[in-house]
Design a protein around this motif. Sequence first.
Motif, PDB file in Angstrom:
ATOM      1  N   ASP A   1       0.835  -1.203   0.000  1.00 18.33           N
ATOM      2  CA  ASP A   1       0.000   0.000   0.000  1.00 18.33           C
ATOM      3  C   ASP A   1       0.869   1.252   0.000  1.00 18.33           C
TER       4      ASP A   1
ATOM      5  N   ARG B   1       2.303   1.796  -3.371  1.00 17.00           N
ATOM      6  CA  ARG B   1       1.324   2.247  -4.358  1.00 17.00           C
ATOM      7  C   ARG B   1       1.056   3.732  -4.152  1.00 17.00           C
TER       8      ARG B   1
ATOM      9  N   ASP C   1       3.327   2.029  -9.291  1.00 18.77           N
ATOM     10  CA  ASP C   1       2.664   1.483 -10.480  1.00 18.77           C
ATOM     11  C   ASP C   1       3.223   2.080 -11.768  1.00 18.77           C
TER      12      ASP C   1
ATOM     13  N   ARG D   1      10.521  -3.380  -9.080  1.00 20.10           N
ATOM     14  CA  ARG D   1       9.398  -3.377  -8.155  1.00 20.10           C
ATOM     15  C   ARG D   1       9.574  -4.428  -7.083  1.00 20.10           C
TER      16      ARG D   1
END
Lengths: 176, 250
Positions: B175, B178, B183, B191
Amino acid sequence: MIAAKQLHMTVYASLLAALTAAGAYLAIPIGPVPIILQNLFIFLSGLLLGSKWGVASVGVYLLAGALGLPVFAGGVAGIGRFAGPTGGYLLGFLPAVYVIGWITERTRKRAVSDVLAMVCGSLIIYAFGVTWLKTLTGMTLANTLAVGMYPFILGDALKIAAAVPIAKALRPVINR
Amino acid sequence: MAELSAFNFRPGSSVLHGLDVRFKLLFLVLISVTSLKAYPVSLSVLTLVLVAALLHAQRSLKSIFKAFRYLIVLLAFIFFARALSVPGSAVIEFKAVSITREGIYHGAMVCWRLVIVVLTGLAFVSTTRPSEIKAAVEWLLNPFPFIPSKRIATMMSLVVRFIPVIFDQARETADAQRARGVDNRKNPVYRLQKLGIPLMRRTFERADKLAVAMEARCYSENRTDPGLRAGLRDWTALFVVICLCMFIVV
């Protein structure tokens, strides 16, 4: 001070066993066979905890699985797993983690020695896993290797490559 | 707060909750072993008994299905591997590959047995407190010399405790990344690197805090565990389970 150090190692060994269990659930779909993170954490147990505590961590993980807690790949557990086709790999984890720990304890903790230790570890896992698979299914050696070893080599190379930076980042946290 | 996973303990007052852990552990082993010898009729009986037991322990059918979410891929894989490899009369033939009737039967049997084993595990874990598991493990290892049973039992309950913590931490880290626009990065290696290393660091720091907290509360291996007591109910349950297993094997 010795007791405190021991308590820390106990907690870390449990954490790595839990991570191994969690890694058995997470599969990364790359290539024909999904990569299961289980043995990445087996490698890390050896690298971070050394031979003695690494064996303790893997032993607790296997015992939890044997007692029926859902910690093996696919969440399938029970003592029957050791008699199943993948049982050899599970038993092979124990000597593998010991050897990985033994090698890292005797070398300066550099990337080269880490990679060497992990390559030895994977060879031991395959030696146990493939032998057991061969006796259980009665396949020829070439066939057994094609089913039980070749598809996983690429994944293992990736896991070894991933374990080196992770071990480097975590050693300062552990050896404070 | 971590979402309860399918394999968490849920408090309740059913018969399964009340049984002695050692007996439940024995049932777990007995049922897993006998299910390997079972055939369709006895497998259906076993499935019905287990589902009834789970419903009695206040688990909804939905949560049982949820537990099988991850397992379905593995089951499908095993089913097709069996269906393709067992020789016999062919049902579908395509070039060199043929799916045989015997293969389908074989594959279905193997998958069904695996489902039984997981159902049994689910019934055990969701009605047993981690501290009870710890006490049972200790009792089990006590007769063996040179094995530090107390420490192993503690480690076992720590493992059970840590698994939800790891998933919780993974969600939190994902979270956080993000929110910082991870993204926009297409490179999967980048990533994974940015997710994996902080995740491992955080879980180790949490483990460190736990060790300090245990130390501060004077943790030692000499402590009193929940008592294990076997009553009439446990022996009756043992009798019932043994009858069930005999019925399956015969």
